[in-house]
Design an enzyme around this catalytic site. Sequence first.
Site, short mmCIF file in Angstrom:
data_model
loop_
_atom_site.label_atom_id
_atom_site.label_comp_id
_atom_site.label_asym_id
_atom_site.label_seq_id
_atom_site.Cartn_x
_atom_site.Cartn_y
_atom_site.Cartn_z
N ASP A 8 21.45 42.85 27.47
CA ASP A 8 20.23 43.55 27.86
C ASP A 8 20.14 44.79 26.96
O ASP A 8 20.89 44.92 25.98
CB ASP A 8 20.21 43.88 29.36
CG ASP A 8 21.19 44.98 29.76
OD1 ASP A 8 22.00 45.42 28.91
OD2 ASP A 8 21.15 45.40 30.93
N CYS A 65 26.11 44.13 28.80
CA CYS A 65 25.11 45.01 29.42
C CYS A 65 25.74 46.39 29.52
O CYS A 65 26.72 46.67 28.83
CB CYS A 65 24.62 44.46 30.76
SG CYS A 65 25.85 44.33 32.08
N THR A 67 27.46 47.87 31.90
CA THR A 67 28.82 47.79 32.43
C THR A 67 29.48 46.43 32.23
O THR A 67 30.71 46.32 32.32
CB THR A 67 28.79 48.04 33.95
OG1 THR A 67 27.92 47.04 34.54
CG2 THR A 67 28.28 49.43 34.28
N HIS A 98 45.02 32.58 32.80
CA HIS A 98 45.10 32.26 34.23
C HIS A 98 43.81 31.66 34.79
O HIS A 98 43.87 30.86 35.72
CB HIS A 98 45.43 33.52 35.05
CG HIS A 98 46.85 33.97 34.88
ND1 HIS A 98 47.45 34.86 35.73
CD2 HIS A 98 47.79 33.65 33.95
CE1 HIS A 98 48.71 35.07 35.34
NE2 HIS A 98 48.92 34.37 34.24
N HIS A 133 47.94 27.19 37.34
CA HIS A 133 46.62 27.81 37.24
C HIS A 133 45.50 26.77 37.28
O HIS A 133 44.39 27.06 37.70
CB HIS A 133 46.53 28.65 35.97
CG HIS A 133 47.57 29.73 35.92
ND1 HIS A 133 47.59 30.78 36.81
CD2 HIS A 133 48.66 29.89 35.12
CE1 HIS A 133 48.63 31.56 36.55
NE2 HIS A 133 49.30 31.03 35.54
C1 RB5 Z 1 20.76 48.69 33.02
O1 RB5 Z 1 20.42 50.02 33.19
C2 RB5 Z 1 22.10 48.41 33.68
O2 RB5 Z 1 21.95 48.37 35.05
C3 RB5 Z 1 22.69 47.13 33.15
O3 RB5 Z 1 22.84 47.21 31.77
C4 RB5 Z 1 24.06 46.73 33.69
O4 RB5 Z 1 24.98 47.76 33.55
C5 RB5 Z 1 24.06 46.14 35.04
O5 RB5 Z 1 25.08 45.69 35.55
#
Ligand code: RB5
Length: 147
Positions: A8, A65, A67, A98, A133
Site C-alpha cells: 500500500d 504496508c 506495519t 517451522h 512441523h
Molecule cells: C496505512 O496508514 C496503514 O494502516 C497500513 O499501511 C498498515 O500499517 C496496516 O496494517
Amino acid sequence: MRIAIASDHGGFDAKEQLRTWLEQAGHECVDFGCNSTDSVDYPDYAVPVAESVATGRCERGVLVCGTGIGMSLAANKVHGIRAANVTSVPFAELCREHNDANVITLSGRFVSLEDNKRIVEAFLDTQFAGGRHSTRVSKIMAIEQES
Ligand code: RB5
C-alpha cells in the site's frame, strides 16, 4: 524464483526498492501495485498477491504496508496462504523452517530497507524443516476446510 510483490502507500517506497533489488538478484517479480504514495486500501493489494501464490502462478509473496500487520491479516483470508508478519531475520528463518510460510509481510515504516532485504533473503533461502512441523502445518490448513 517468481515472486508476487505488492504494497500500500505505507510500503510503496520499500516495495519499489525491494522489487529492484530482487530483480537484480535474478528473481522474476510480478508487481501488483500500488504505484504511488497516494492513499490506498491494503486488502486490495494483499489479495492478488495471495491468490497468485495460492494458485501457483508465483512461488512466494512479499507484501509491504506500514506495519505489515494489515497485509498479513488480509492475505491469510485466502485459502492456501500462510502469511507471516516478520520484523527480524530469525523470525524470517523460523516462519519458513517451522510454518512453511509462503507469503511474508513487511513493515515499510518501522523496519529499515537494509533489514527488510536481510529478512526477505532469509525468507527466500530457508527451507521448510518438515517432520513434526508438517503435522502442525497440516492442522492449520485443515481449519480452512472445517470452519
Ligand atoms: C496505512 O496508514 C496503514 O494502516 C497500513 O499501511 C498498515 O500499517 C496496516 O496494517
